[in-house]
Design a protein around this motif. Structure first.
Motif, PDB file in Angstrom:
ATOM      1  N   TRP A 172       1.378  78.434  29.477  1.00 46.57           N
ATOM      2  CA  TRP A 172       0.666  78.464  30.757  1.00 46.57           C
ATOM      3  C   TRP A 172      -0.627  79.280  30.638  1.00 46.57           C
ATOM      4  O   TRP A 172      -1.678  78.876  31.121  1.00 46.57           O
ATOM      5  CB  TRP A 172       1.607  78.992  31.824  1.00 46.57           C
ATOM      6  N   SER A 209       5.710  68.876  33.748  1.00 50.26           N
ATOM      7  CA  SER A 209       4.807  69.966  33.384  1.00 50.26           C
ATOM      8  C   SER A 209       3.614  70.090  34.336  1.00 50.26           C
ATOM      9  O   SER A 209       2.782  70.952  34.179  1.00 50.26           O
ATOM     10  CB  SER A 209       4.302  69.783  31.957  1.00 50.26           C
ATOM     11  N   LEU A 229       6.834  79.379  26.940  1.00 45.23           N
ATOM     12  CA  LEU A 229       6.432  78.732  28.196  1.00 45.23           C
ATOM     13  C   LEU A 229       5.388  79.579  28.917  1.00 45.23           C
ATOM     14  O   LEU A 229       4.435  79.062  29.491  1.00 45.23           O
ATOM     15  CB  LEU A 229       7.652  78.504  29.095  1.00 45.23           C
ATOM     16  N   LEU A 252      15.121  74.557  30.439  1.00 46.04           N
ATOM     17  CA  LEU A 252      13.707  74.883  30.670  1.00 46.04           C
ATOM     18  C   LEU A 252      12.792  73.997  29.836  1.00 46.04           C
ATOM     19  O   LEU A 252      11.743  73.554  30.300  1.00 46.04           O
ATOM     20  CB  LEU A 252      13.433  76.351  30.333  1.00 46.04           C
ATOM     21  N   GLN A 253      13.189  73.744  28.611  1.00 44.93           N
ATOM     22  CA  GLN A 253      12.414  72.850  27.754  1.00 44.93           C
ATOM     23  C   GLN A 253      12.362  71.455  28.382  1.00 44.93           C
ATOM     24  O   GLN A 253      11.326  70.805  28.408  1.00 44.93           O
ATOM     25  CB  GLN A 253      13.021  72.829  26.348  1.00 44.93           C
ATOM     26  N   LEU A 274      24.088  70.040  22.446  1.00 44.81           N
ATOM     27  CA  LEU A 274      24.238  69.473  23.790  1.00 44.81           C
ATOM     28  C   LEU A 274      23.404  68.213  23.974  1.00 44.81           C
ATOM     29  O   LEU A 274      22.222  68.177  23.611  1.00 44.81           O
ATOM     30  CB  LEU A 274      23.823  70.506  24.838  1.00 44.81           C
ATOM     31  N   PRO A 297       2.945  74.271  37.297  1.00 48.09           N
ATOM     32  CA  PRO A 297       3.260  75.511  36.585  1.00 48.09           C
ATOM     33  C   PRO A 297       4.052  76.503  37.435  1.00 48.09           C
ATOM     34  O   PRO A 297       4.735  77.360  36.882  1.00 48.09           O
ATOM     35  CB  PRO A 297       1.889  76.084  36.226  1.00 48.09           C
ATOM     36  N   ILE A 338       8.191  74.554  21.517  1.00 46.07           N
ATOM     37  CA  ILE A 338       7.872  74.616  22.947  1.00 46.07           C
ATOM     38  C   ILE A 338       6.368  74.450  23.185  1.00 46.07           C
ATOM     39  O   ILE A 338       5.948  73.697  24.065  1.00 46.07           O
ATOM     40  CB  ILE A 338       8.355  75.946  23.558  1.00 46.07           C
ATOM     41  N   ASN A 376      10.021  71.534  31.287  1.00 46.81           N
ATOM     42  CA  ASN A 376       8.644  71.579  30.806  1.00 46.81           C
ATOM     43  C   ASN A 376       8.194  70.207  30.324  1.00 46.81           C
ATOM     44  O   ASN A 376       7.077  69.773  30.590  1.00 46.81           O
ATOM     45  CB  ASN A 376       8.545  72.599  29.668  1.00 46.81           C
ATOM     46  N   GLY A 377       9.089  69.501  29.633  1.00 46.49           N
ATOM     47  CA  GLY A 377       8.712  68.207  29.084  1.00 46.49           C
ATOM     48  C   GLY A 377       8.546  67.150  30.160  1.00 46.49           C
ATOM     49  O   GLY A 377       7.737  66.244  30.029  1.00 46.49           O
ATOM     50  N   THR A 427      17.856  77.784  28.320  1.00 45.67           N
ATOM     51  CA  THR A 427      16.702  77.546  27.447  1.00 45.67           C
ATOM     52  C   THR A 427      16.467  76.055  27.234  1.00 45.67           C
ATOM     53  O   THR A 427      15.332  75.593  27.300  1.00 45.67           O
ATOM     54  CB  THR A 427      16.898  78.233  26.080  1.00 45.67           C
ATOM     55  N   THR A 435      11.313  80.140  34.278  1.00 42.98           N
ATOM     56  CA  THR A 435      11.306  81.148  33.207  1.00 42.98           C
ATOM     57  C   THR A 435      11.747  82.508  33.743  1.00 42.98           C
ATOM     58  O   THR A 435      12.417  83.261  33.046  1.00 42.98           O
ATOM     59  CB  THR A 435       9.915  81.290  32.561  1.00 42.98           C
ATOM     60  N   PHE A 480      18.158  78.888  21.351  1.00 41.17           N
ATOM     61  CA  PHE A 480      17.600  77.595  21.729  1.00 41.17           C
ATOM     62  C   PHE A 480      17.967  76.479  20.757  1.00 41.17           C
ATOM     63  O   PHE A 480      18.514  75.445  21.156  1.00 41.17           O
ATOM     64  CB  PHE A 480      16.077  77.725  21.847  1.00 41.17           C
ATOM     65  N   LEU A 481      17.713  76.692  19.471  1.00 37.63           N
ATOM     66  CA  LEU A 481      17.878  75.620  18.493  1.00 37.63           C
ATOM     67  C   LEU A 481      19.311  75.075  18.469  1.00 37.63           C
ATOM     68  O   LEU A 481      19.524  73.859  18.512  1.00 37.63           O
ATOM     69  CB  LEU A 481      17.475  76.124  17.095  1.00 37.63           C
ATOM     70  N   PHE A 506      10.781  78.226  14.657  1.00 38.24           N
ATOM     71  CA  PHE A 506      11.129  76.966  15.307  1.00 38.24           C
ATOM     72  C   PHE A 506      10.641  76.918  16.766  1.00 38.24           C
ATOM     73  O   PHE A 506       9.748  76.144  17.103  1.00 38.24           O
ATOM     74  CB  PHE A 506      12.644  76.720  15.261  1.00 38.24           C
ATOM     75  N   SER A 507      11.233  77.784  17.610  1.00 41.60           N
ATOM     76  CA  SER A 507      11.052  77.651  19.060  1.00 41.60           C
ATOM     77  C   SER A 507       9.591  77.712  19.490  1.00 41.60           C
ATOM     78  O   SER A 507       9.162  76.937  20.346  1.00 41.60           O
ATOM     79  CB  SER A 507      11.835  78.744  19.782  1.00 41.60           C
ATOM     80  N   ILE A 565       7.785  75.886  36.662  1.00 37.52           N
ATOM     81  CA  ILE A 565       8.147  76.363  35.338  1.00 37.52           C
ATOM     82  C   ILE A 565       8.176  77.896  35.334  1.00 37.52           C
ATOM     83  O   ILE A 565       9.056  78.516  34.742  1.00 37.52           O
ATOM     84  CB  ILE A 565       7.161  75.818  34.281  1.00 37.52           C
ATOM     85  N   LEU A 585      20.342  73.187  21.582  1.00 44.08           N
ATOM     86  CA  LEU A 585      19.550  71.952  21.589  1.00 44.08           C
ATOM     87  C   LEU A 585      20.198  70.894  20.706  1.00 44.08           C
ATOM     88  O   LEU A 585      20.201  69.701  21.040  1.00 44.08           O
ATOM     89  CB  LEU A 585      18.131  72.252  21.088  1.00 44.08           C
ATOM     90  N   ILE A 586      20.772  71.325  19.589  1.00 45.15           N
ATOM     91  CA  ILE A 586      21.413  70.381  18.674  1.00 45.15           C
ATOM     92  C   ILE A 586      22.765  69.921  19.224  1.00 45.15           C
ATOM     93  O   ILE A 586      23.107  68.748  19.164  1.00 45.15           O
ATOM     94  CB  ILE A 586      21.579  71.027  17.273  1.00 45.15           C
ATOM     95  N   VAL A 618      11.845  80.764  24.007  1.00 47.19           N
ATOM     96  CA  VAL A 618      11.519  79.665  24.910  1.00 47.19           C
ATOM     97  C   VAL A 618      10.735  80.181  26.118  1.00 47.19           C
ATOM     98  O   VAL A 618       9.686  79.653  26.492  1.00 47.19           O
ATOM     99  CB  VAL A 618      12.800  78.943  25.379  1.00 47.19           C
ATOM    100  N   VAL A 619      11.252  81.263  26.718  1.00 48.78           N
ATOM    101  CA  VAL A 619      10.583  81.877  27.866  1.00 48.78           C
ATOM    102  C   VAL A 619       9.169  82.304  27.490  1.00 48.78           C
ATOM    103  O   VAL A 619       8.190  82.006  28.180  1.00 48.78           O
ATOM    104  CB  VAL A 619      11.405  83.091  28.368  1.00 48.78           C
ATOM    105  N   GLN A 641      19.472  65.836  14.023  1.00 50.05           N
ATOM    106  CA  GLN A 641      20.034  65.724  15.360  1.00 50.05           C
ATOM    107  C   GLN A 641      20.255  64.276  15.777  1.00 50.05           C
ATOM    108  O   GLN A 641      19.558  63.379  15.305  1.00 50.05           O
ATOM    109  CB  GLN A 641      19.095  66.397  16.364  1.00 50.05           C
ATOM    110  N   ASN A 692       5.524  71.068  23.035  1.00 53.42           N
ATOM    111  CA  ASN A 692       6.383  70.271  23.906  1.00 53.42           C
ATOM    112  C   ASN A 692       7.298  69.332  23.118  1.00 53.42           C
ATOM    113  O   ASN A 692       7.551  68.200  23.523  1.00 53.42           O
ATOM    114  CB  ASN A 692       5.506  69.445  24.855  1.00 53.42           C
TER     115      ASN A 692
END
Lengths: 290, 283
Positions: free
Chosen positions: A122, B244, A118, B236-237, B224, B247, A231, B240-241, B233, B254, B217-218, A226-227, B250, B221-222, A114-115, A255, A234
């Motif tokens: 940028w 954005s 991102l 942060l997504q 929570l 910068p 990311i 970003n969403g 992570t 990071t 991350f994955l 995936f990630s 963000i 994400l599922i 993810v980091v 999900q 978005n």
């Protein structure tokens, strides 16, 4: 010998065994079962035969995802098999400060995807430093749409995966290089073979098995991406959702309360089918080595 | 280390120049993006980050982006959530993998081969394949949308069990034999003989369990849905969403996710590279 208490070993294994059953065996079986049902998080769950599997043939996003996977593999495998080997050769010699370089080259590996995504999002932004520099140096008249074009986005994600993987495979090669005979190198050098020649006729044959192992690891890894794509796009899967990966589809369908657990499970089974070939090959390779 | 005189261990000055040049080029490629992100995170609002010739060193370095990002999302709470998950995962793996690894390597019992085979078999199963069914189970246990739910499936990883088993196997049998003759129990053998001899592998397991949990991350994400419970992570997504446009924020976010992992790795890397030299890391 016999133990005074026969159950001692089982007591020690118990926690790991519970995890093995609860989070590996049962989910594996349950995934197969769910894939034949129309299960939803709330209710559903009737047996619908091969419905989820026939549905795959009409799923344009899945076709795109599989094409993306193939492109991912075709580009990643040669790059990540060769470049980390060159890196390992570069950091092999005990020069002053080499430990620092080894650790530094490993940093992208320990950072979260993810980091990393991102950061690259940028850098690759329309107004980011890469487009900015290219324009200033006159390479481009306008920004390249790295993050909004179907193929550029895919190749950006691939570039990111390669960049992040360099240090990981470098380490694996480092331990393999330790086994390449020094005498063979010296003999070749005495015979007048230059560094390039020695690389191809001594180093590469010496680490052939490791190269094989690594190319298999990368194939599997590319199928599981995936990630990076999530990311960089978005969470949208790119323009028209065409930059999805198989795992992104699993997440998308699996999900939330409106998820289609049945279809997500069928996609999971598909993921297993495409990864199991390389995985079994790897298992055989390991057995031969030990 | 100078073993064979001329040729192999001595590096000619010309080769040295070539090697250091290449090392520096790779250094810029691998570490440059992180430094650029750090630089962006330290640039104030008055400094244009978009120009075609942005400066690498911030003209007026400021930490304001770090306080600003904390106003936008609860980034410190997210870091705390990530830490809770990571600690649970590290503890689970350190204990669970050590106990099982020891039993599989050093204790003889009926069915041990079968159990070992089952542990090995899980390795061909990518975690993404079972992730939806894992979620069904975690929800069934009542842990969906909770940090415990995030930590649970990875809290004992089969690969770590096998790594610990390998470490215990490498302890010579005669070291153990004396203890067995003296009538030591399995537990005493684990504590007095086993543990002191597997410190290296145990630290590798600890480092990688931490990195795995902190970076994941994955799965979070599922699991929570409540934004208060996000890990870094996922947070942060979300940042970003939603926001954005800036910068700098963000970048600050990071760095908050990245720097702790760098510090931990820098502190513990000698164990890791020792393991590499010993051939412990083999894919």
């Amino acid at each position: 010998m016999t133990h005074k208490r026969w159950f001692t070993p089982w007591l020690l294994i118990a926690p790991a065994a519970v995890w093995l059953v609860l989070f590996n065996a049962v989910p594996a079986i349950n995934t197969v079962i769910l894939s034949f049902t129309n299960a939803k998080p709330l209710g559903g769950g009737q047996f619908i035969g091969l419905g989820n599997y026939t549905r795959m043939f009409d799923d344009q996003q899945l076709v795109d995802a599989l094409i993306n996977s193939i492109v991912y593999m075709v580009v990643c495998v040669p790059l990540l098999t060769l470049l980390p080997l060159l890196l390992a050769v570069l950091v092999e010699k005990k020069l002053r400060g080499i430990a620092f370089f080894r650790i530094a080259f490993y940093t992208p590996v320990i950072a979260s995807a993810v980091v990393v995504a991102l950061i690259w999002g940028w850098l690759l932004n329309d107004r980011g430093v890469i487009n900015g520099m290219a324009e200033r140096l006159g390479f481009l008249s306008g920004p390249l749409p790295f993050l909004t074009d179907r193929w550029l986005l895919l190749f950006s994600a691939i570039g990111l995966t390669v960049w992040k993987g360099l240090g990981y495979y470098m380490i694996i090669y480092m331990s393999a290089l330790g086994n390449v005979s020094r005498e063979l190198h010296e003999a070749a050098a005495v015979d007048g073979a230059g560094p390039v020649r020695r690389f191809f006729s001594v180093t590469v044959p010496g680490v052939r098995n490791t190269m094989l192992l690594i190319s298999v690891l990368i194939s599997v890894f590319a199928l599981r991406v995936f990630s990076e794509l999530y990311i960089l796009s978005n969470g949208t899967g790119g323009p028209g959702g065409r930059d999805m990966s198989l795992v992104m589809l699993i997440q998308l369908y699996g999900q939330g309360l409106t998820g289609h657990l049945g279809y997500a499970s069928a996609l999971s089974v598909l993921l297993f089918v495409v990864t199991v070939g390389p995985m079994l090959f790897l298992a055989r390779l390991n057995r031969k080595e030990s | 280390m100078a073993r064979s005189g001329r040729g192999f261990n001595t590096v000619s000055p010309a080769e040295k120049v070539v090697r250091y040049t290449l090392l520096l080029v790779v250094l810029v490629i691998t570490v440059g993006p992180f430094l650029w992100q750090l630089s962006t995170s330290l640039k104030g609002v008055s400094e244009d980050v978009f120009t075609q010739t942005p400066t690498f060193i911030p003209q007026h370095p400021t930490l304001s982006n770090y306080t600003e990002v904390a106003k936008t999302i609860p980034v410190w709470a997210y870091a705390g959530n990530s830490l809770i998950v990571a600690v649970l995962v590290v503890a689970g793996n350190a204990i669970g993998a050590t106990l099982a690894g020891f039993a599989l390597a050093k204790l003889r019992f009926r069915g041990s081969k079968l159990v070992l085979g089952l542990f090995l078999a899980t390795l061909i199963l990518p975690s993404e394949v079972t992730i939806i069914s894992q979620y069904v189970i975690v929800r069934g246990l009542g842990f969906s949308d909770s940090l415990i739910g995030v930590a649970l499936p990875g809290a004992i990883q089969m690969l770590n069990v096998l790594l610990m088993r390998t470490a215990f196997l490498s302890i010579p049998a005669d070291v153990d034999a004396a203890a067995i003759i003296d009538g030591a129990t399995a537990w005493q053998r684990l504590i007095r003989i086993g543990l002191p001899n597997v410190k290296g592998m145990l630290s590798v397991v600890v480092i990688f369990s931490f990195i795995f949990a902190w970076d994941d991350f994955l799965w979070p994400l599922i699991v929570l849905t409540d934004p208060d419970k996000y890990t870094l992570t996922v947070g942060l997504q979300y940042l970003n969403g939603t926001f954005s446009s800036n910068p700098r924020l963000i970048a600050a976010g990071t760095m908050i996710a990245f720097l702790p992992i760098v510090v931990i790795f820098a502190l513990l890397q000698r164990f890791f590279f020792k393991g590499v030299d010993a051939g412990a890391i083999k894919g």
